[in-house]
Scaffold this motif. Structure first.
Motif: not given
Length: 249
Positions: A64-73, A148-151
């Motif tokens: 839940r924290w990771m998603k709030r920090m705008e990370y996605r699995w 924000s991460e790109t390839a």
């Protein structure tokens, strides 16, 4: 070696192959996956010490924290795209079909811009050139990816590679003809399989690209005569080569 290790293990379950770390000039920390795990572990300890956290959080809380920090699995990003379709000098969107996320049509063509001549009312279909390379030992890398991460460029996997090139559109999917090939009896298609390598199929050239797009044009002329089409290729040097006898600047 895999065969030999398997036989040895069947004879003696304690006989396992050992890593040769320490017997070469390369540090074990050169392994990017191992270094990333160590880095993550150290960050965890630092986080717990700074916030004086003694009890570990649950997996669900961490997710839940990771998603709030705008990370996605998700799978590791491997491609870079440049979004330029909203520029004012690009007028193709009014000539193309539109689709909803569930695959159904979002109305019809927004505007028929062809007012005269043989192109009256013809829809523009954009065919994108798609090329994927698969390696014998490659696998999808799933991890937490920030929005924000790109390839980033990455080294190819171990083993022989296989390249698949084809043309695809949102209107028809992969480019396949509606008539059968006289020799094979199969529907004509534009997909090509290529085994890159000096001792295999060699390396793809501009002539290979031209052969494929020529086959595509033949299929479209015969089976899709009512569409106005555009071929879209990425900005690769193999797509912008000059004629063989042309002078080089």
């Amino acid at each position: 070696m895999l065969w030999k290790w398997t036989i040895d293990f069947c004879k003696d379950p304690a006989n396992l192959p050992t890593a040769k770390y320490g017997k070469s000039n390369v540090s074990i920390l050169e392994d990017e996956d191992l270094a990333a795990d160590i880095h993550l572990h150290l960050q965890t300890l630092e986080f717990q010490a700074r916030l004086k956290v003694k009890k570990k959080i649950s997996l669900r809380t961490a997710q839940r924290w990771m998603k709030r920090m705008e990370y996605r699995w998700r799978a590791e990003p491997k491609r870079q795209h440049s979004d330029g379709h909203e520029r004012e000098d690009v007028a193709l969107e009014n000539m193309t079909r539109w689709w909803k996320s569930d695959g159904t049509k979002d109305g019809d063509v927004k505007e028929h811009v062809f007012a005269a001549g043989p192109d009256v009312g013809r829809v523009v279909v954009i065919w994108h050139h798609d090329k994927s390379i698969f390696y014998a030992h490659d696998r999808w890398k799933l991890r937490w990816v920030h929005k924000s991460e790109t390839a980033k460029p990455y080294a190819k996997g171990e083993g022989a590679s296989m390249m698949v090139a084809d043309l695809v559109s949102p209107d028809y999917g992969w480019l396949v003809g509606r008539t059968h090939d006289a020799d094979s009896g199969k529907l004509k298609a534009t997909q090509t399989l290529f085994r890159p390598g000096k001792n295999r199929d060699g390396y793809q050239t501009t002539d290979d690209i031209l052969d494929q797009v020529t086959a595509a044009m033949n299929i479209l002329d015969k089976d899709y005569p009512n569409d106005k089409r555009i071929f879209a290729y990425d900005n690769a040097t193999i797509h912008t080569a000059r004629p063989a006898k042309a002078l080089s600047a």
